[in-house]
Design a protein around this motif. Structure first.
Motif, PDB file in Angstrom:
ATOM      1  N   ARG A  18       0.819  -1.211   0.000  1.00  0.00           N
ATOM      2  CA  ARG A  18       0.000   0.000   0.000  1.00  0.00           C
ATOM      3  C   ARG A  18       0.859   1.270   0.000  1.00  0.00           C
ATOM      4  NH1 ARG A  18      -4.558  -0.479   4.126  1.00  0.00           N
ATOM      5  NH2 ARG A  18      -5.392  -1.779   2.500  1.00  0.00           N
ATOM      6  N   TYR A  19       1.950   1.302   0.763  1.00  0.00           N
ATOM      7  CA  TYR A  19       2.798   2.498   0.829  1.00  0.00           C
ATOM      8  C   TYR A  19       3.346   2.834  -0.550  1.00  0.00           C
ATOM      9  CZ  TYR A  19       6.312   5.873   2.157  1.00  0.00           C
ATOM     10  OH  TYR A  19       7.050   7.016   2.244  1.00  0.00           O
ATOM     11  N   PHE A  20       3.805   1.819  -1.269  1.00  0.00           N
ATOM     12  CA  PHE A  20       4.322   2.067  -2.615  1.00  0.00           C
ATOM     13  C   PHE A  20       3.248   2.707  -3.494  1.00  0.00           C
ATOM     14  CE2 PHE A  20       4.650   0.828  -7.049  1.00  0.00           C
ATOM     15  CZ  PHE A  20       5.875   1.397  -7.374  1.00  0.00           C
ATOM     16  N   GLU A  24       5.023   6.169  -3.221  1.00  0.00           N
ATOM     17  CA  GLU A  24       6.220   6.068  -4.041  1.00  0.00           C
ATOM     18  C   GLU A  24       5.941   5.949  -5.532  1.00  0.00           C
ATOM     19  OE1 GLU A  24       8.066   2.669  -2.229  1.00  0.00           O
ATOM     20  OE2 GLU A  24       9.237   3.941  -0.893  1.00  0.00           O
ATOM     21  N   ARG A  25       4.772   5.489  -5.893  1.00  0.00           N
ATOM     22  CA  ARG A  25       4.460   5.248  -7.299  1.00  0.00           C
ATOM     23  C   ARG A  25       4.616   6.507  -8.151  1.00  0.00           C
ATOM     24  NH1 ARG A  25      -1.334   3.362  -9.044  1.00  0.00           N
ATOM     25  NH2 ARG A  25      -1.632   5.577  -9.249  1.00  0.00           N
ATOM     26  N   ALA A  30       7.594   9.302 -12.365  1.00  0.00           N
ATOM     27  CA  ALA A  30       8.205  10.545 -12.852  1.00  0.00           C
ATOM     28  C   ALA A  30       9.707  10.407 -13.090  1.00  0.00           C
ATOM     29  CB  ALA A  30       7.945  11.674 -11.858  1.00  0.00           C
ATOM     30  N   TRP A  31      10.304   9.325 -12.616  1.00  0.00           N
ATOM     31  CA  TRP A  31      11.749   9.137 -12.745  1.00  0.00           C
ATOM     32  C   TRP A  31      12.113   8.988 -14.210  1.00  0.00           C
ATOM     33  CZ3 TRP A  31      14.791   4.348 -13.399  1.00  0.00           C
ATOM     34  CH2 TRP A  31      16.158   4.563 -13.214  1.00  0.00           C
TER      35      TRP A  31
END
Length: 121
Positions: A18-20, A24-25, A30-31
Motif C-alpha cells: 500500500r505504501y508504494f 512512491e508510485r 516521474a523518474w
C-alpha cells in the motif's frame, strides 16, 4: 503467490504494498531513467528477478534487462521458484543472494571522523 503464501499471506502482501502505491508510485513514474546517468555509475549493481515471473508473464525480468545494458557493472540474477514477491515467497533465498553479492563486491569502508572524548574531571 497464493500457492506459496496462502490466502492470508497474499492478503498481507497486498496490504504491505500500500505504501508504494499511495506514496512512491508517483515518484517512480516521474523518474527519467534516460536523464539519470546510469552509465556513470561505477559501483556494481545487483538486479534480481524471480524465475516464475517469466512463466507467469511478469515484465520484471525484461525491466531488469533495460538498465542492465546501461549499467557498466550490472549483475543479473534470476532466482528459481519465486516471482516478484520473492522476499515473501522464499526469504532465505533472497537473504543468501544479497550477502553473496556484497561479499564478491565489497563496499569501501566509510571512514567517520573520530570523536575525541573530553577528559573527565
Amino acid at each position: 503467490m497464493t500457492r506459496v503464501l496462502g490466502t492470508e499471506g497474499f492478503r498481507k502482501s497486498v496490504l504491505s504494498g500500500r505504501y508504494f502505491f499511495q506514496h512512491e508510485r508517483a515518484a517512480f513514474a516521474a523518474w527519467d531513467a534516460d536523464a539519470a546517468g546510469l552509465e556513470a555509475l561505477r559501483r556494481p549493481v545487483l538486479l534480481v528477478a524471480g524465475g516464475e515471473g517469466e512463466r507467469l508473464g511478469s515484465p520484471y525480468r525484461a525491466r531488469n534487462r533495460a538498465p542492465s545494458a546501461r549499467l557498466p557493472h550490472a549483475e543479473q540474477v534470476t532466482l528459481p521458484g519465486v516471482s516478484h514477491a520473492m522476499p515473501l515467497e522464499d526469504p532465505g533465498l533472497v537473504a543468501w543472494t544479497v550477502p553473496d553479492f556484497v561479499r564478491r563486491h565489497p563496499v569501501d569502508a566509510v571512514r567517520r571522523p573520530s570523536r575525541r572524548r573530553r577528559p573527565s574531571g
